[in-house]
Design a protein around this motif. Structure first.
Motif, PDB file in Angstrom:
ATOM      1  N   UNK A  55      34.533  44.814  48.357  1.00  0.00           N
ATOM      2  CA  UNK A  55      35.525  44.978  49.064  1.00  0.00           C
ATOM      3  C   UNK A  55      36.494  44.544  47.922  1.00  0.00           C
ATOM      4  N   UNK A  56      35.989  44.164  47.345  1.00  0.00           N
ATOM      5  CA  UNK A  56      37.312  43.440  46.368  1.00  0.00           C
ATOM      6  C   UNK A  56      37.891  44.326  45.764  1.00  0.00           C
ATOM      7  N   UNK A  57      37.095  44.899  44.994  1.00  0.00           N
ATOM      8  CA  UNK A  57      36.610  46.129  43.935  1.00  0.00           C
ATOM      9  C   UNK A  57      37.175  46.724  44.525  1.00  0.00           C
ATOM     10  N   UNK A  58      37.087  47.588  45.448  1.00  0.00           N
ATOM     11  CA  UNK A  58      37.490  48.549  46.127  1.00  0.00           C
ATOM     12  C   UNK A  58      38.918  48.397  46.482  1.00  0.00           C
ATOM     13  N   UNK A  59      40.185  47.125  46.655  1.00  0.00           N
ATOM     14  CA  UNK A  59      41.331  46.269  47.186  1.00  0.00           C
ATOM     15  C   UNK A  59      42.035  46.904  45.073  1.00  0.00           C
ATOM     16  N   UNK A  60      40.939  46.755  44.193  1.00  0.00           N
ATOM     17  CA  UNK A  60      42.016  46.598  43.177  1.00  0.00           C
ATOM     18  C   UNK A  60      42.492  47.866  42.100  1.00  0.00           C
ATOM     19  N   UNK A 113      52.030  41.950  47.538  1.00  0.00           N
ATOM     20  CA  UNK A 113      51.382  41.329  48.370  1.00  0.00           C
ATOM     21  C   UNK A 113      50.180  41.378  49.550  1.00  0.00           C
ATOM     22  N   UNK A 114      50.408  42.538  49.392  1.00  0.00           N
ATOM     23  CA  UNK A 114      49.102  43.204  50.357  1.00  0.00           C
ATOM     24  C   UNK A 114      47.831  43.025  49.856  1.00  0.00           C
ATOM     25  N   UNK A 115      47.803  43.344  48.462  1.00  0.00           N
ATOM     26  CA  UNK A 115      46.479  43.271  47.826  1.00  0.00           C
ATOM     27  C   UNK A 115      46.119  41.995  47.439  1.00  0.00           C
ATOM     28  N   UNK A 116      47.015  41.004  46.981  1.00  0.00           N
ATOM     29  CA  UNK A 116      46.740  39.367  47.447  1.00  0.00           C
ATOM     30  C   UNK A 116      46.630  39.088  48.925  1.00  0.00           C
ATOM     31  N   UNK A 176      42.682  37.883  49.783  1.00  0.00           N
ATOM     32  CA  UNK A 176      41.933  36.356  50.530  1.00  0.00           C
ATOM     33  C   UNK A 176      41.156  36.584  51.537  1.00  0.00           C
ATOM     34  N   UNK A 177      41.744  37.756  52.490  1.00  0.00           N
ATOM     35  CA  UNK A 177      40.762  37.771  53.983  1.00  0.00           C
ATOM     36  C   UNK A 177      39.466  37.964  52.813  1.00  0.00           C
ATOM     37  N   UNK A 178      39.447  38.902  52.067  1.00  0.00           N
ATOM     38  CA  UNK A 178      37.966  38.987  51.646  1.00  0.00           C
ATOM     39  C   UNK A 178      37.020  37.460  51.243  1.00  0.00           C
TER      40      UNK A 178
END
Length: 147
Positions: free
Chosen positions: A31-36, A43-46, A50-52
């Motif tokens: 999930x973190x890799x997809x967000x990257x 800001x949204x990515x951060x 953080x939620x992940x």
């Protein structure tokens, strides 16, 4: 019902699972890799990262290590129904939900406790004895997901 037909209570006290910890870590890292790679504002990515991270921490703390006060430590089925034991020492009556999954490698028990609590147990041969898991699968299948 006569005494010779009564079943002894089925007590499930799962151990910690390295397999479950590895699967949870893998899913959260994915999930973190997809967000990257998804085009998002920094800001949204951060915030999403953080939620992940918080989800991973909470899941490991409460589900895998079972250190949270609300962590489910044991489930006991008897003729009176399901009784759940939590880390904080509380014992609560529970209802087994139809969303319970019964397969050969894994059994996932979904419970309802009160209005808003829905604890679950993920059971494999790693966390309980293979004979106990087989016995649980048989009872669940014979009773239509309610031993």
């Amino acid at each position: 019902m006569s005494d010779h037909r009564r079943r002894p209570p089925l007590r499930l006290q799962p151990r910690r699972s390295r397999w479950l910890a590895l699967m949870l870590l893998s899913v959260h890292l994915l999930a973190a890799a997809v967000l990257l790679v998804v085009p998002l504002e920094p800001v949204a990515r951060g915030l999403l990262l953080l939620l992940v991270a918080l989800s991973l921490g909470d899941t490991l703390w409460a589900r895998v290590l079972a250190l949270a006060p609300w962590s489910l430590r044991e489930a006991t089925w008897s003729e009176q129904g399901w009784q759940l034991g939590f880390r904080n020492g509380r014992q609560r009556q529970a209802v087994l939900l139809p969303s319970t999954l019964v397969t050969v490698p894994v059994v996932i028990l979904h419970f309802r406790v009160g209005w808003l609590r829905y604890p679950s147990l993920i059971l494999t041969e790693e966390v309980i004895a293979p004979e106990r898991l087989r016995q649980l699968r048989v009872w669940l299948r014979l009773q239509g997901s309610a031993p």
